[in-house]
Design an enzyme around this catalytic site. Sequence first.
Site, PDB file in Angstrom:
ATOM      1  N   HIS A   1       0.867  -1.192   0.000  1.00  0.00           N
ATOM      2  CA  HIS A   1       0.000   0.000   0.000  1.00  0.00           C
ATOM      3  C   HIS A   1       0.896   1.232   0.000  1.00  0.00           C
ATOM      4  O   HIS A   1       1.390   1.647   1.035  1.00  0.00           O
ATOM      5  CB  HIS A   1      -0.915  -0.037   1.227  1.00  0.00           C
ATOM      6  CG  HIS A   1      -1.962   1.037   1.250  1.00  0.00           C
ATOM      7  ND1 HIS A   1      -3.136   0.905   1.972  1.00  0.00           N
ATOM      8  CD2 HIS A   1      -2.031   2.258   0.672  1.00  0.00           C
ATOM      9  CE1 HIS A   1      -3.864   1.989   1.830  1.00  0.00           C
ATOM     10  NE2 HIS A   1      -3.201   2.842   1.032  1.00  0.00           N
TER      11      HIS A   1
ATOM     12  N   HIS B   1       1.540   5.096  -2.306  1.00  0.00           N
ATOM     13  CA  HIS B   1       1.091   6.022  -3.343  1.00  0.00           C
ATOM     14  C   HIS B   1       2.223   6.824  -3.987  1.00  0.00           C
ATOM     15  O   HIS B   1       1.967   7.571  -4.939  1.00  0.00           O
ATOM     16  CB  HIS B   1       0.064   7.005  -2.765  1.00  0.00           C
ATOM     17  CG  HIS B   1      -1.167   6.358  -2.218  1.00  0.00           C
ATOM     18  ND1 HIS B   1      -2.213   5.950  -3.011  1.00  0.00           N
ATOM     19  CD2 HIS B   1      -1.510   6.029  -0.941  1.00  0.00           C
ATOM     20  CE1 HIS B   1      -3.168   5.412  -2.243  1.00  0.00           C
ATOM     21  NE2 HIS B   1      -2.754   5.440  -0.989  1.00  0.00           N
TER      22      HIS B   1
ATOM     23  N   HIS C   1      -5.400  -0.196   6.291  1.00  0.00           N
ATOM     24  CA  HIS C   1      -4.914   0.603   7.435  1.00  0.00           C
ATOM     25  C   HIS C   1      -5.889   0.562   8.631  1.00  0.00           C
ATOM     26  O   HIS C   1      -6.588   1.522   8.921  1.00  0.00           O
ATOM     27  CB  HIS C   1      -4.531   2.025   7.062  1.00  0.00           C
ATOM     28  CG  HIS C   1      -5.441   2.775   6.141  1.00  0.00           C
ATOM     29  ND1 HIS C   1      -6.799   2.927   6.363  1.00  0.00           N
ATOM     30  CD2 HIS C   1      -5.183   3.445   4.998  1.00  0.00           C
ATOM     31  CE1 HIS C   1      -7.318   3.658   5.401  1.00  0.00           C
ATOM     32  NE2 HIS C   1      -6.342   3.987   4.558  1.00  0.00           N
TER      33      HIS C   1
ATOM     34  N   ASN D   1      -7.777   3.302  11.033  1.00  0.00           N
ATOM     35  CA  ASN D   1      -7.913   4.571  10.323  1.00  0.00           C
ATOM     36  C   ASN D   1      -9.016   4.479   9.279  1.00  0.00           C
ATOM     37  O   ASN D   1      -9.144   3.472   8.570  1.00  0.00           O
ATOM     38  CB  ASN D   1      -6.585   4.930   9.643  1.00  0.00           C
ATOM     39  CG  ASN D   1      -5.518   5.259  10.664  1.00  0.00           C
ATOM     40  OD1 ASN D   1      -5.469   6.364  11.201  1.00  0.00           O
ATOM     41  ND2 ASN D   1      -4.657   4.294  10.942  1.00  0.00           N
TER      42      ASN D   1
ATOM     43  N   ASP E   1       3.880   4.824  12.001  1.00  0.00           N
ATOM     44  CA  ASP E   1       4.661   6.055  11.884  1.00  0.00           C
ATOM     45  C   ASP E   1       4.575   6.951  13.118  1.00  0.00           C
ATOM     46  O   ASP E   1       5.157   8.035  13.144  1.00  0.00           O
ATOM     47  CB  ASP E   1       4.238   6.844  10.646  1.00  0.00           C
ATOM     48  CG  ASP E   1       2.772   7.280  10.684  1.00  0.00           C
ATOM     49  OD1 ASP E   1       2.033   6.881  11.614  1.00  0.00           O
ATOM     50  OD2 ASP E   1       2.365   8.025   9.766  1.00  0.00           O
TER      51      ASP E   1
ATOM     52  N   HIS F   1      -0.391   7.809  12.765  1.00  0.00           N
ATOM     53  CA  HIS F   1      -1.635   7.107  12.457  1.00  0.00           C
ATOM     54  C   HIS F   1      -2.130   6.225  13.594  1.00  0.00           C
ATOM     55  O   HIS F   1      -3.331   5.952  13.681  1.00  0.00           O
ATOM     56  CB  HIS F   1      -1.459   6.247  11.196  1.00  0.00           C
ATOM     57  CG  HIS F   1      -1.510   7.021   9.926  1.00  0.00           C
ATOM     58  ND1 HIS F   1      -0.441   7.751   9.453  1.00  0.00           N
ATOM     59  CD2 HIS F   1      -2.512   7.195   9.010  1.00  0.00           C
ATOM     60  CE1 HIS F   1      -0.777   8.335   8.310  1.00  0.00           C
ATOM     61  NE2 HIS F   1      -2.021   8.011   8.019  1.00  0.00           N
TER      62      HIS F   1
ATOM     63  N   ASP G   1       1.503   3.472   3.234  1.00  0.00           N
ATOM     64  CA  ASP G   1       0.485   4.401   2.731  1.00  0.00           C
ATOM     65  C   ASP G   1       1.161   5.718   2.345  1.00  0.00           C
ATOM     66  O   ASP G   1       0.611   6.799   2.528  1.00  0.00           O
ATOM     67  CB  ASP G   1      -0.617   4.627   3.775  1.00  0.00           C
ATOM     68  CG  ASP G   1      -1.855   5.310   3.199  1.00  0.00           C
ATOM     69  OD1 ASP G   1      -1.995   5.354   1.961  1.00  0.00           O
ATOM     70  OD2 ASP G   1      -2.670   5.832   3.986  1.00  0.00           O
TER      71      ASP G   1
ATOM     72  N   GLY H   1      -2.472  10.204   3.806  1.00  0.00           N
ATOM     73  CA  GLY H   1      -1.383   9.257   3.639  1.00  0.00           C
ATOM     74  C   GLY H   1      -0.275   9.546   4.631  1.00  0.00           C
ATOM     75  O   GLY H   1      -0.485  10.195   5.666  1.00  0.00           O
TER      76      GLY H   1
END
Length: 384
Positions: A60, A62, A213, A216, A245, A248, A271, A307
């Site tokens: 996952h 981006h 995720h 979230n 991280d 999140h 993410d 993200g």
Amino acid sequence: MAASAESTVLAGARVVLPTGIVENGRLVVAGTKIAGAAPADAPARDLSGHWVVPGFVDIHNHGGGGASFTSGSAEDVLKGVRTHREHGTTTLVASTVTGEMDFLAQRAGFLSELVEQGDLAGIHFEGPFISPCRKGAHSEALLRDPDPAEVRKLIDAARGTAKMVTLATELPGGIDSVRLLAEHGVIAAIGHTDATYEQTVDAIDAGARVATHLFNAMPALGHRAPGPIAALLEDERITVELINDGTHLHPAALELAFHRAGADRVAFITDAMDAAGFGDGRYQLGPLAVDVKDGVARLVEGGSIAGSTLTLDTAFKRAATIDKLPVEDIVRAISANPAKLLGAYDTVGSLEPGKDADLVVLDAEFTLKGVMRKGEWLIEPQVG
């Protein structure tokens, strides 16, 4: 400058194998593969005081390095891939965000070429089939119900490279879309959802296999209305994605997921968006503007988290040093489990003879010092 590894021995490190940690381990690389034995005259690299773990697998993601997988050129996508490889992610799935259906289908065809070239491990569609109640950093104007015909359009456009589609399965067409994905060998992931506990159970029974995720973009865990989180944690068929991280997830939520699901059902993801490995500033995530400040990405309008700027080496170090998770469990979550989800565990995800020589070298404090992909040092460890 990358150096080719024809046949070499990595010696002296703590090597994490599927069977456990080997102290003062010895790992043989021959060409692009891990080998069972080395010629007597094969050069040896002393990695004493370090860890050798499998290359990371991100299902996952981006973008990164200032480049977007959702809208960038081939050069942009490859820049993002290189950025994440330099942070240990040797296998990467490109994730899209909500957009017009025709654009997403076009994007799928474009990204599929990079999959076929071996630069990407597949495509993950996150949106547009998600709940407006839990849209996060997705354009509400472009959201739509998961019509199986439109889901089929996207996976057809991907030409066999679609690996996962995130859905709000409680929406009209959601369950039928889950069944369609399962029939075509594509992972149905439950996410950006406002589902009840019971609706989530129905989606799992229909074939959903991943929680996008976890925690979230979904209702919080409640004692009278437990919502999707309880259903996703308790079902042995579900792998839960976690973004480790420090933004999140609270550490207690991470611990809860590992305790309830177990290390074999967790997949660490980034993410990540463009700013990963690049820096603060103004970015675009699909059609939406994002500000990144102090490493946290938020929409310019509304302030939703958009993200992350995470790389998996940072997720690994945080899991080992702050969350105090066993290294073997981290390796399952960051390499083996996502590789198994992708159906790629026969070639990546663990350090075993015959598999690709994808590995990461970490020092005693779990800071990345080296990355090898298919036998080639992308970052050569500067140790004895």
